[in-house]
Design a protein around this motif. Structure first.
Motif, mmCIF file in Angstrom:
data_model
loop_
_atom_site.group_PDB
_atom_site.id
_atom_site.type_symbol
_atom_site.label_atom_id
_atom_site.label_comp_id
_atom_site.label_asym_id
_atom_site.label_seq_id
_atom_site.Cartn_x
_atom_site.Cartn_y
_atom_site.Cartn_z
ATOM 1 N N ILE A 16 16.194 -2.294 -9.282
ATOM 2 C CA ILE A 16 15.162 -2.883 -10.139
ATOM 3 C C ILE A 16 14.000 -3.316 -9.263
ATOM 4 C CG2 ILE A 16 14.690 -4.618 -11.904
ATOM 5 C CD1 ILE A 16 17.768 -4.941 -12.151
ATOM 6 N N GLY A 17 12.866 -2.642 -9.412
ATOM 7 C CA GLY A 17 11.679 -2.988 -8.643
ATOM 8 C C GLY A 17 11.450 -2.044 -7.481
ATOM 9 N N GLY A 18 10.182 -1.742 -7.234
ATOM 10 C CA GLY A 18 9.818 -0.835 -6.138
ATOM 11 C C GLY A 18 9.274 -1.561 -4.934
ATOM 12 N N GLY A 19 9.812 -2.766 -4.644
ATOM 13 C CA GLY A 19 9.364 -3.535 -3.488
ATOM 14 C C GLY A 19 9.631 -2.836 -2.171
ATOM 15 N N HIS A 20 9.187 -3.479 -1.083
ATOM 16 C CA HIS A 20 9.238 -2.832 0.232
ATOM 17 C C HIS A 20 10.657 -2.454 0.652
ATOM 18 C CE1 HIS A 20 5.255 -4.086 0.034
ATOM 19 N NE2 HIS A 20 5.175 -4.978 1.003
ATOM 20 N N SER A 51 1.727 -4.874 0.400
ATOM 21 C CA SER A 51 1.031 -6.154 0.535
ATOM 22 C C SER A 51 0.245 -6.268 1.832
ATOM 23 C CB SER A 51 2.035 -7.303 0.435
ATOM 24 O OG SER A 51 3.033 -7.196 1.451
ATOM 25 N N GLY A 52 0.711 -5.620 2.897
ATOM 26 C CA GLY A 52 0.029 -5.752 4.181
ATOM 27 C C GLY A 52 -1.388 -5.219 4.186
ATOM 28 N N MET A 53 -1.686 -4.268 3.298
ATOM 29 C CA MET A 53 -3.022 -3.660 3.266
ATOM 30 C C MET A 53 -3.881 -4.196 2.125
ATOM 31 S SD MET A 53 -1.941 0.266 4.236
ATOM 32 C CE MET A 53 -3.575 0.933 4.463
ATOM 33 N N LEU A 54 -3.352 -5.165 1.360
ATOM 34 C CA LEU A 54 -4.120 -5.677 0.221
ATOM 35 C C LEU A 54 -5.455 -6.292 0.649
ATOM 36 C CD1 LEU A 54 -4.394 -6.313 -2.812
ATOM 37 C CD2 LEU A 54 -3.253 -8.490 -2.337
ATOM 38 N N PRO A 55 -5.494 -7.208 1.640
ATOM 39 C CA PRO A 55 -6.803 -7.760 2.019
ATOM 40 C C PRO A 55 -7.784 -6.671 2.463
ATOM 41 C CG PRO A 55 -5.028 -9.087 2.935
ATOM 42 C CD PRO A 55 -4.389 -7.857 2.390
ATOM 43 N N GLY A 56 -7.289 -5.670 3.181
ATOM 44 C CA GLY A 56 -8.152 -4.570 3.601
ATOM 45 C C GLY A 56 -8.672 -3.771 2.419
ATOM 46 N N HIS A 57 -7.838 -3.616 1.391
ATOM 47 C CA HIS A 57 -8.294 -2.918 0.185
ATOM 48 C C HIS A 57 -9.338 -3.738 -0.553
ATOM 49 C CE1 HIS A 57 -8.345 -0.869 -3.647
ATOM 50 N NE2 HIS A 57 -7.926 -1.970 -4.254
ATOM 51 N N ILE A 58 -9.094 -5.037 -0.695
ATOM 52 C CA ILE A 58 -10.051 -5.912 -1.377
ATOM 53 C C ILE A 58 -11.393 -5.905 -0.651
ATOM 54 C CG2 ILE A 58 -10.534 -8.299 -2.038
ATOM 55 C CD1 ILE A 58 -8.407 -6.887 -3.771
ATOM 56 N N ALA A 59 -11.346 -5.855 0.675
ATOM 57 C CA ALA A 59 -12.579 -5.829 1.475
ATOM 58 C C ALA A 59 -13.280 -4.484 1.415
ATOM 59 C CB ALA A 59 -12.260 -6.185 2.920
ATOM 60 N N ASP A 65 -5.471 4.424 -3.392
ATOM 61 C CA ASP A 65 -4.396 5.359 -3.069
ATOM 62 C C ASP A 65 -3.768 5.045 -1.718
ATOM 63 O OD1 ASP A 65 -4.548 6.727 -5.432
ATOM 64 O OD2 ASP A 65 -5.706 8.410 -4.646
ATOM 65 N N GLU A 66 -4.592 4.583 -0.774
ATOM 66 C CA GLU A 66 -4.067 4.227 0.550
ATOM 67 C C GLU A 66 -3.193 2.991 0.484
ATOM 68 O OE1 GLU A 66 -7.231 5.598 3.897
ATOM 69 O OE2 GLU A 66 -8.038 4.235 2.379
ATOM 70 N N LEU A 67 -3.437 2.147 -0.510
ATOM 71 C CA LEU A 67 -2.677 0.903 -0.661
ATOM 72 C C LEU A 67 -1.312 1.130 -1.306
ATOM 73 C CD1 LEU A 67 -2.737 -2.329 -0.793
ATOM 74 C CD2 LEU A 67 -3.684 -2.020 -3.083
ATOM 75 N N ASP A 68 -1.194 2.162 -2.143
ATOM 76 C CA ASP A 68 -0.026 2.331 -3.004
ATOM 77 C C ASP A 68 1.027 3.269 -2.434
ATOM 78 O OD1 ASP A 68 -0.826 0.613 -4.992
ATOM 79 O OD2 ASP A 68 -1.864 2.158 -6.147
ATOM 80 N N ILE A 69 2.289 2.878 -2.595
ATOM 81 C CA ILE A 69 3.429 3.771 -2.372
ATOM 82 C C ILE A 69 3.654 4.538 -3.663
ATOM 83 C CG2 ILE A 69 5.898 3.908 -1.867
ATOM 84 C CD1 ILE A 69 5.586 1.222 -0.382
ATOM 85 N N ASP A 70 3.626 5.848 -3.600
ATOM 86 C CA ASP A 70 3.807 6.686 -4.788
ATOM 87 C C ASP A 70 5.303 6.797 -5.080
ATOM 88 O OD1 ASP A 70 4.016 8.828 -6.658
ATOM 89 O OD2 ASP A 70 2.055 9.554 -6.027
#
Length: 724
Positions: A16-20, A51-59, A65-70
């Motif tokens: 349950i859940g696609g976490g890391h 989550s590690g790339m979220l601030p970089g994506h927001i900036a 697509d680079e932020l998401d695990i498919d």
């Protein structure tokens, strides 16, 4: 030498859940699956953000697509079924998971990795006027919309972040940087209840405050929030901070539905686990990542611990499934924090020491990219070797597609129908060649049709919905109302327990579609084979004359109710080339019934459903039966997201060439032309209607949410399909 028989499925492992941690377990599983286990992943959507790339994506440093695990690609690699809907409850005694819109999913062993959220419903106005920094995907989507509004002048670039700490500080700096990069002067405010921004080292505090000053971020400490309105955050001292985009980042909160389950929980709603990641009192249920609380070795809510726990979780899941002993997870005491400072500069902090600079951002980027590359570049698993000796004319072929992509070619079927004797009876009103047969039953007219599909998704419940919609297409296209259905189900080899679970899912989903259109399942047949095959024989009742392929007239307009390109996207998904978001959008549309479409098009002169022979093949059938020429506007034909790019890259379904040979289109070329011959499963209805009514009908279809279009018209002449 005989091929060894396949291993029977005997155990359901549900994640349950696609976490890391789950993403890493799926990757590891794909490289070494455990025979006899059916693996299922339940996740609300087709991707999981890192989550590690979220601030970089927001900036603005990384795309979405680079932020998401498919997860669609990852599930295909792991051989897992992916159910794209949120879990709502777990019953550890009955061993079931309730999934929104899908009912109960049974398990033998299960694992939970659903992360946390940062919603703050305790603050008046938060739910209506703010958003939590987690779930990450919702926040990232809302931020992208606001950034465009601020850049265009439609919204003031005033942002408030409730909560400092590493998360709040990073996001505040990232949003300020992104706004400045888009040419607007940001006014970003961090509101922290404590005396310091992060309560970390003095050096870290100094670096963060320096970065905030550089990018126009104001920090308010020792400040509490009283309420939130549409354009301001109101503080406890009576002051207010103007904000048109308010983000909550003041802590990690457990998802509320977990607390309603009969599980051992902390007071703040996290699942208690032992040192082996097993939920206390439940050896067959695991939890990891931020949603879990390790009572013996408690750690902060940080992605690093989810990543480090993944190898142990993978090993322990296999152990329980095999009846072997499990081993403990020993998390490290401290970990390196790499904190983005808005631009491509980062702060490093560990063991009380801090350092900042561009080189540290590059280091952080390398670490993040290395993690994501594990899912972007999944290992290529070697196919079985080709036989050394083969008969004359034999060759290794493309892996057979599912759905209508696995159909026998139209030429072979046409020749077989010609050779089959058809005597003709007074109560059989139509013979072979139309979508369904029309029978006279007393004073009523009944249509009857049958359709069988090879499974193309491991989600058998979803496959049942699509197969049912697909079979009903023949009834709808003839203007009939669905009446009853017989189901034919071939299951892969599995134990009696898994048979019962699987059949319950299939019948529940197929039954839901049929009951929703006024029909019901009245019987059927089940068997086991090498793979899933679902078939339905459906009847319907028609008042007056049935709509056939033969009634089209010169001057009619052609209306199509649904995009094409399904076969191409499904073929690409099998090859790991399709985007998960595109696959999800396609599957959702395919599972949607078209009874309302049939009602709107009930006065069509001719109608068919576009399925295995592709748009060109089914349009050619209308032309041939009606004695007209179809002039097709290729650019007007709606296409599923991703299909055009995949077709341009050479992706073809296995029956594509047969379709092209059977129904050539004069003047077609390129990727869009290739899609005319793409086999569709649960495709749209294609209708020949009076030209003066066409636009009104399309508007009515679009009002119901269908991507319908006028795609051409009919003229006099020898039957043909040409591009206008």
């Amino acid at each position: 030498m005989m091929t060894p028989p396949p291993v029977q499925l005997t155990r359901d492992l549900v994640m349950i859940g696609g976490g890391h941690s789950h993403a890493l377990v799926l990757r590891k599983w794909g490289m070494n699956p455990l025979p006899g286990v059916r693996l299922t992943l339940i996740n609300p959507g087709p991707t999981a953000p890192y989550s590690g790339m979220l601030p970089g994506h927001i900036a603005g440093h990384y795309t979405r697509d680079e932020l998401d695990i498919d997860l669609v690609k990852l599930a295909r690699f792991a051989g897992a079924r992916l159910i794209m809907a949120p879990a709502q409850a777990i019953d550890p005694k009955a061993k079931t998971i309730t999934v929104k819109g899908r009912g109960e999913i049974g398990y033998d062993v299960a694992a939970i990795d659903i992360g946390i959220h940062a919603e703050m419903p305790g603050i008046d106005g938060f739910s209506a006027h703010a958003i939590g920094a987690k779930p990450l995907d919702i926040y990232a989507s809302r931020w992208a919309t606001f950034l465009e509004q601020a850049a265009s002048g439609a919204a003031a670039p005033k942002v408030a972040v409730i909560g400092g700490g590493v998360a709040g500080s990073e996001l505040a700096l990232a949003m300020a940087f992104a706004l400045k990069k888009r040419g607007v002067e940001p006014r970003v405010t961090v509101i922290e209840a404590g005396p310091e921004i992060t309560a970390r080292t003095k050096a870290a505090e100094r670096h963060l405050r320096s970065a905030m000053k550089r990018w126009g971020v104001t920090a308010l400490t020792n400040t509490r929030v009283k309420r939130i309105s549409a354009e301001a955050v109101h503080l406890g001292d009576g002051q207010s901070v103007e904000s048109h985009f308010t983000v909550g980042a003041a802590g990690a909160f457990a998802h509320g539905w977990l607390a309603e389950c009969d599980l051992p929980m902390t007071e703040d709603g996290f699942v208690r686990v032992n040192e082996c990641l097993q939920v206390l009192g439940h050896e067959d249920l695991f939890a990891s990542g931020d949603c879990a609380h390790m009572g013996e070795t408690p750690r902060p809510k940080a992605g690093v611990f989810a990543v480090r726990s993944a190898p142990v979780l993978a090993e322990n899941l296999r152990a329980v499934l095999m009846g072997a002993p499990v081993r403990p997870f020993r998390p490290q005491q401290d970990y390196l924090k790499l904190i983005s400072l808005g631009g491509k500069v980062a702060l490093a902090e560990k063991w009380g020491k801090s350092l900042a600079g561009p080189l540290l951002w590059r280091w952080k980027d390398q670490i993040d990219q290395k993690f994501m590359n594990q899912f972007r570049d999944l290992p290529a698993m070697a196919p079985p070797p080709a036989p050394r000796d083969m008969a004359l004319g034999a060759e290794t072929a493309q892996v057979l597609c599912g759905g209508c992509g696995s159909k026998v070619g139209p030429g072979a079927l046409s020749n077989a129908l010609k050779a089959a004797p058809w005597i003709g009876r007074a109560d059989v009103l139509t013979g072979p060649g139309d979508d369904a047969a029309v029978l006279q039953v007393g004073t009523a007219r009944q249509v009857i049709t049958t359709d069988h599909l090879r499974g193309f998704t491991e989600d058998f419940g979803l496959m049942a919905r699509i197969a049912t919609v697909h079979a009903l297409g023949d009834v709808w296209s003839m203007g009939a109302k669905p009446q009853a259905a017989l189901m034919s189900v071939t299951l892969p080899r599995m134990s009696a327990t898994l048979q019962a679970r699987t059949l319950a899912e299939i019948m529940h989903e197929a039954g839901a579609v049929l009951s929703g259109v006024g029909a019901e399942i009245v019987g059927g047949h089940t068997t086991m084979g090498s793979e899933l095959v679902l078939g339905l024989t459906v009847t319907g009742l028609v008042e007056g004359e049935a709509i056939t392929n033969a009634g089209a007239r010169a001057g009619d307009a052609l209306v199509l109710s649904r995009p094409i390109g399904a076969g191409t996207v499904l073929a690409a998904e099998m090859q790991g080339k399709a985007r998960g978001a595109d696959v999800r959008a396609l599957l959702q549309e395919m599972a949607r019934p078209q009874g309302d479409v049939a009602d709107i098009l009930q006065n069509a002169h001719a109608m068919t459903d576009v399925t295995g022979f592709g748009l060109a093949g089914h349009l050619w059938a209308i032309c041939r039966a009606s004695g007209v020429v179809a002039e097709l506007d290729l650019e007007a034909v709606p296409v599923y997201a991703g299909a055009l790019e995949l077709a341009a890259a050479g992706v073809r379904s296995t029956v594509w060439q047969d379709n092209l040979d059977a129904a050539p289109v004069f003047g077609d070329s390129g990727a869009r032309g290739a899609l005319l011959h793409d086999p569709q499963t649960a495709g749209g209805l294609l209708a020949a209607v009076a030209a003066k009514e066409a636009e009104t009908l399309v508007a009515a279809l679009r009002a119901q949410g269908h991507d319908a279009a006028v795609i051409g018209h009919l003229v006099e002449g020898a039957p043909a399909v040409i591009l206008s």
